[in-house]
Write an enzyme that holds these catalytic residues in place. Structure first.
Site, PDB file in Angstrom:
ATOM      1  N   VAL A 176       0.750  -1.017  -0.062  1.00  0.00           N
ATOM      2  CA  VAL A 176       0.001  -0.078  -0.049  1.00  0.00           C
ATOM      3  C   VAL A 176       1.050   1.132   0.079  1.00  0.00           C
ATOM      4  O   VAL A 176       1.737   1.420   0.874  1.00  0.00           O
ATOM      5  CB  VAL A 176      -0.997   0.049   1.503  1.00  0.00           C
ATOM      6  CG1 VAL A 176      -1.882   1.245   1.315  1.00  0.00           C
ATOM      7  CG2 VAL A 176      -1.635  -1.252   1.370  1.00  0.00           C
ATOM      8  N   GLY A 180       3.005   2.559  -2.142  1.00  0.00           N
ATOM      9  CA  GLY A 180       4.260   2.348  -2.937  1.00  0.00           C
ATOM     10  C   GLY A 180       5.474   2.610  -1.717  1.00  0.00           C
ATOM     11  O   GLY A 180       5.621   1.880  -0.921  1.00  0.00           O
ATOM     12  N   ILE A 238       5.694   5.168   0.559  1.00  0.00           N
ATOM     13  CA  ILE A 238       5.239   5.606   1.706  1.00  0.00           C
ATOM     14  C   ILE A 238       5.152   4.671   2.711  1.00  0.00           C
ATOM     15  O   ILE A 238       4.585   3.624   2.690  1.00  0.00           O
ATOM     16  CB  ILE A 238       3.584   6.300   1.449  1.00  0.00           C
ATOM     17  CG1 ILE A 238       3.795   7.138   0.281  1.00  0.00           C
ATOM     18  CG2 ILE A 238       3.407   7.154   2.674  1.00  0.00           C
ATOM     19  CD1 ILE A 238       2.209   7.557  -0.044  1.00  0.00           C
ATOM     20  N   GLY A 271       5.631   1.964 -15.738  1.00  0.00           N
ATOM     21  CA  GLY A 271       5.536   0.902 -14.770  1.00  0.00           C
ATOM     22  C   GLY A 271       4.512   1.096 -13.479  1.00  0.00           C
ATOM     23  O   GLY A 271       4.748   0.427 -12.355  1.00  0.00           O
ATOM     24  N   LYS A 312      -6.323  -2.167  -1.494  1.00  0.00           N
ATOM     25  CA  LYS A 312      -5.249  -1.452  -0.557  1.00  0.00           C
ATOM     26  C   LYS A 312      -6.077  -1.027   0.738  1.00  0.00           C
ATOM     27  O   LYS A 312      -5.709  -1.096   2.036  1.00  0.00           O
ATOM     28  CB  LYS A 312      -4.582  -0.418  -1.122  1.00  0.00           C
ATOM     29  CG  LYS A 312      -3.692  -0.894  -2.122  1.00  0.00           C
ATOM     30  CD  LYS A 312      -3.093   0.367  -3.311  1.00  0.00           C
ATOM     31  CE  LYS A 312      -2.228  -0.262  -3.767  1.00  0.00           C
ATOM     32  NZ  LYS A 312      -1.845   0.751  -5.018  1.00  0.00           N
ATOM     33  N   GLY A 352       5.837   2.597  -9.001  1.00  0.00           N
ATOM     34  CA  GLY A 352       7.248   2.772  -9.708  1.00  0.00           C
ATOM     35  C   GLY A 352       8.041   1.907  -8.912  1.00  0.00           C
ATOM     36  O   GLY A 352       8.027   1.533  -7.836  1.00  0.00           O
TER      37      GLY A 352
HETATM   38  P1  NAP Z   1       5.586  -7.138 -13.366  1.00  0.00           P
HETATM   39  O1  NAP Z   1       6.448  -5.744 -14.000  1.00  0.00           O
HETATM   40  O2  NAP Z   1       4.635  -7.623 -14.310  1.00  0.00           O
HETATM   41  O3  NAP Z   1       6.658  -8.274 -13.113  1.00  0.00           O
HETATM   42  C1  NAP Z   1       6.180  -9.473 -12.538  1.00  0.00           C
HETATM   43  C2  NAP Z   1       7.370 -10.437 -12.559  1.00  0.00           C
HETATM   44  O4  NAP Z   1       7.036 -11.765 -12.073  1.00  0.00           O
HETATM   45  C3  NAP Z   1       8.049 -10.794 -13.818  1.00  0.00           C
HETATM   46  O5  NAP Z   1       9.500 -10.892 -13.584  1.00  0.00           O
HETATM   47  C4  NAP Z   1       7.505 -12.131 -14.417  1.00  0.00           C
HETATM   48  O6  NAP Z   1       8.337 -12.954 -15.099  1.00  0.00           O
HETATM   49  C5  NAP Z   1       7.233 -12.770 -13.179  1.00  0.00           C
HETATM   50  N1  NAP Z   1       6.175 -13.709 -12.986  1.00  0.00           N
HETATM   51  C6  NAP Z   1       4.831 -13.582 -13.051  1.00  0.00           C
HETATM   52  N2  NAP Z   1       4.135 -14.354 -12.918  1.00  0.00           N
HETATM   53  C7  NAP Z   1       4.887 -15.605 -12.828  1.00  0.00           C
HETATM   54  C8  NAP Z   1       4.786 -16.852 -12.959  1.00  0.00           C
HETATM   55  N3  NAP Z   1       3.560 -17.425 -13.042  1.00  0.00           N
HETATM   56  N4  NAP Z   1       5.917 -17.650 -13.186  1.00  0.00           N
HETATM   57  C9  NAP Z   1       7.224 -17.155 -12.880  1.00  0.00           C
HETATM   58  N5  NAP Z   1       7.192 -15.656 -13.058  1.00  0.00           N
HETATM   59  C10 NAP Z   1       6.214 -14.860 -12.850  1.00  0.00           C
HETATM   60  O7  NAP Z   1       4.949  -6.624 -12.021  1.00  0.00           O
HETATM   61  P2  NAP Z   1       5.295  -5.481 -11.020  1.00  0.00           P
HETATM   62  O8  NAP Z   1       4.883  -4.085 -11.498  1.00  0.00           O
HETATM   63  O9  NAP Z   1       6.715  -5.597 -10.501  1.00  0.00           O
HETATM   64  O10 NAP Z   1       4.419  -5.831  -9.640  1.00  0.00           O
HETATM   65  C11 NAP Z   1       4.802  -6.882  -8.868  1.00  0.00           C
HETATM   66  C12 NAP Z   1       3.862  -6.982  -7.748  1.00  0.00           C
HETATM   67  O11 NAP Z   1       4.180  -5.582  -7.054  1.00  0.00           O
HETATM   68  C13 NAP Z   1       2.520  -6.971  -8.024  1.00  0.00           C
HETATM   69  O12 NAP Z   1       1.812  -7.668  -6.921  1.00  0.00           O
HETATM   70  C14 NAP Z   1       2.139  -5.547  -7.955  1.00  0.00           C
HETATM   71  O13 NAP Z   1       0.646  -5.421  -7.637  1.00  0.00           O
HETATM   72  C15 NAP Z   1       3.056  -5.030  -6.603  1.00  0.00           C
HETATM   73  N6  NAP Z   1       3.129  -3.732  -6.773  1.00  0.00           N
HETATM   74  C16 NAP Z   1       3.635  -3.242  -7.914  1.00  0.00           C
HETATM   75  C17 NAP Z   1       3.972  -1.681  -8.021  1.00  0.00           C
HETATM   76  C18 NAP Z   1       4.450  -0.899  -9.327  1.00  0.00           C
HETATM   77  O14 NAP Z   1       4.493   0.177  -9.205  1.00  0.00           O
HETATM   78  N7  NAP Z   1       4.668  -1.533 -10.245  1.00  0.00           N
HETATM   79  C19 NAP Z   1       3.776  -0.969  -6.715  1.00  0.00           C
HETATM   80  C20 NAP Z   1       3.316  -1.498  -5.720  1.00  0.00           C
HETATM   81  C21 NAP Z   1       3.193  -2.842  -5.613  1.00  0.00           C
HETATM   82  P3  NAP Z   1       8.757 -12.311 -16.666  1.00  0.00           P
HETATM   83  O15 NAP Z   1       9.650 -11.056 -16.110  1.00  0.00           O
HETATM   84  O16 NAP Z   1       9.942 -13.566 -16.985  1.00  0.00           O
HETATM   85  O17 NAP Z   1       7.826 -12.128 -17.280  1.00  0.00           O
HETATM   86  N1  HSE Z   2      -0.899  -0.114  -9.917  1.00  0.00           N
HETATM   87  C1  HSE Z   2      -0.774   0.410  -8.716  1.00  0.00           C
HETATM   88  C2  HSE Z   2      -0.819   1.917  -8.514  1.00  0.00           C
HETATM   89  C3  HSE Z   2       0.588   0.223  -8.289  1.00  0.00           C
HETATM   90  O1  HSE Z   2      -0.904   2.451  -9.742  1.00  0.00           O
HETATM   91  O2  HSE Z   2      -1.034   2.544  -7.562  1.00  0.00           O
HETATM   92  C4  HSE Z   2       1.120   0.615  -6.852  1.00  0.00           C
HETATM   93  O3  HSE Z   2       0.476  -0.445  -5.906  1.00  0.00           O
END
Ligand code: NAP
Ligand code: HSE
Length: 438
Positions: A131, A133, A135, A186, A204, A309
């Protein structure tokens, strides 16, 4: 004496890459960062080009292999989604390994099951990155604000929608145009529906609510509306009336008489909401998030910063890793969990019905531009016990008028009753929009 910590990383996408960047560059950070050894990384496609240089031998497609590795003591889960994430977290716990996750979707739905398993196994599951990012909000709710009786949480907790709303308002861009930019940066989820439909914010606020009020809530009962249906006309009218439109997630304790209820009643919602321009949340722009907390005795505090991010989210993931590393320096027996760091619930909470949620409302009606129409609208609201704060007529053309009503605080049930009666008036052409108003 320092103890090195073996780390297994599940996922090397946006967040995973940010984490590796920190672990590979420990200089100038807390000395414990140097104690973290990245042992294995699980991904879907080990051949894919990555944003960071990692030894090929670290990468595997087999995520279970990462968890099973005896050198791995802590698992970072940043693959996202429900399955296999839930199964992998449960497996790590069953092997006595602590978990750090940014996955709000899995925690909002399976948090209770995961917390119980972790408590039984004597391991931590830490979720600071889930929740807000970058913060710090999870640990403050568990620890720094622990002496408070929390009354209300009001948050802008989805960076993607805040980014979209900001650019739509300031630059007149379309929702689709800005969403593409947010995906490239991202911020957005793999499936951006979770962002624009308010589902990510609902995950969240469910997590924050459980921490603030001491008991988990049923995620599926959260009143959830996204920004897809938001009309730019309403953003413009809101502006003229001294408001901006934000996607607000709110969790509030409901006071029901003086009798002590067994289970705490809460109103929890995610809705596009008019925020007065003088409110601190009105100044939160772009991908930034903010969480405004009202508690006793602290009063009002606001946590603000980048909500999504790679860098900000990785900052929160590494903070959790450091908490685990710090504890393992002190005490090798993880069975004695720190109660303020481990997830704990100490009462039950339940959500009140949507019709019982009390809020101010912004309602835009299309009506015939004839004498007496505003009077009739006002009468129906009055008869249904809905008090009007302001009623304004905007553009008129072809004998049609747009009428915007802002109500005082009132239950959704009463507003719905009034709107049913108003819709039945022959002078009313339709209810064009109905938004919450802070
Ligand atoms: P992402 O860029 O889509 O990365 C997901 C990663 O997981 C990739 O490396 C992918 O492999 C791997 N993956 C996914 N499913 C898989 C599976 N079944 N088997 C093996 N590898 C698998 O996602 P992200 O943005 O980093 O987000 C990750 C988590 O953090 C999520 O729960 C999201 O809600 C949370 N989050 C994200 C942010 C944000 O700003 N992006 C902020 C807060 C929280 P490949 O690279 O080989 O495809
Ligand atoms: N997709 C989410 C957002 C990532 O935009 O806030 C951070 O949890």
């Amino acid at each position: 004496m320092s103890k090195r910590i073996g780390v297994g990383l599940l996922g090397l996408g946006t967040v995973g890459t940010g984490v590796v960047e920190i672990l590979q560059n420990p200089e100038g950070r807390h000395p414990l960062v140097k104690e973290l050894d990245l042992i294995r990384i699980g991904v879907r496609d080990p051949e894919r080009k990555r944003g960071v240089e990692v030894k090929k031998s670290l990468l595997t497609k087999n995520l279970e292999e990462v968890i099973d590795d005896p050198k791995v003591q802590v698992i970072i889960e940043v693959i996202g989604g429900i399955e296999p994430a839930r199964k992998l977290i449960m497996k790590a716990i069953s092997l006595g390994k602590s978990v750090v996750t940014a996955n709000k979707a899995v925690i909002a739905r399976h948090g209770e099951e995961i917390a119980l398993a972790a408590a039984n196994a004597g391991v931590y599951v830490l979720i600071e990155a889930a929740v807000g990012g970058g913060i710090p909000i999870i640990e403050p709710l568990k620890q720094s604000l622990g002496g408070n009786k929390i009354q209300k949480i009001t948050g802008i907790i989805n960076g993607t929608t805040n980014y979209i709303l900001t650019r739509m308002t300031k630059e007149g861009m379309s929702c689709e145009e800005v969403l593409k930019i947010a995906q490239n940066l991202g911020y957005a989820e793999a499936d951006p529906t979770a962002d624009v439909d308010g589902l990510d914010a609902a995950d969240k606020i469910s997590i924050l609510s459980g921490l603030a009020f001491g008991g988990p809530i049923n995620r599926s009962e959260v009143l959830t509306k996204g920004i897809k249906q938001l009309n730019s006309q309403d953003v413009a009218y809101a502006n003229q009336l001294g408001y901006c439109v934000k996607l607000l997630a709110i969790a509030e304790r409901i006071l029901k008489g003086s009798q002590k209820e067994q289970s705490l009643p809460l109103a929890v919602s995610v809705q596009p909401t008019l925020v007065p321009n003088h409110h601190p949340l009105a100044g939160v722009h772009g991908v930034n998030n903010a969480i405004f907390i009202e508690g006793n005795p602290v009063g009002r505090v606001m946590f603000y910063g980048p909500g999504a991010g790679a860098g900000p989210t990785a900052s929160a993931v590494v903070a959790d890793l450091l908490n685990i590393a710090g504890i393992s320096q002190l005490n090798s027996n993880h069975k004695n969990l720190d109660p303020l760091l481990a997830a704990s619930s100490w009462r039950t909470c339940h959500l009140v019905k949507t019709s019982e949620i009390i809020q101010r409302n912004y309602i835009r009606l299309k009506a015939e531009d004839n004498p007496g129409v505003i009077g009739k609208i006002g009468s129906h609201f009055g008869e249904c016990d809905v008090s009007i704060q302001s009623i304004v007529q905007f553009d008129t053309s072809n004998k049609e008028a747009e009428i915007v009503v802002i109500t005082h605080q009132v239950s959704n049930g009463k507003v719905q009753e009034a709107l049913m009666r108003i819709t039945a008036l022959k002078e009313i052409k339709g209810i064009e929009s109905h938004l919450a108003c802070l």
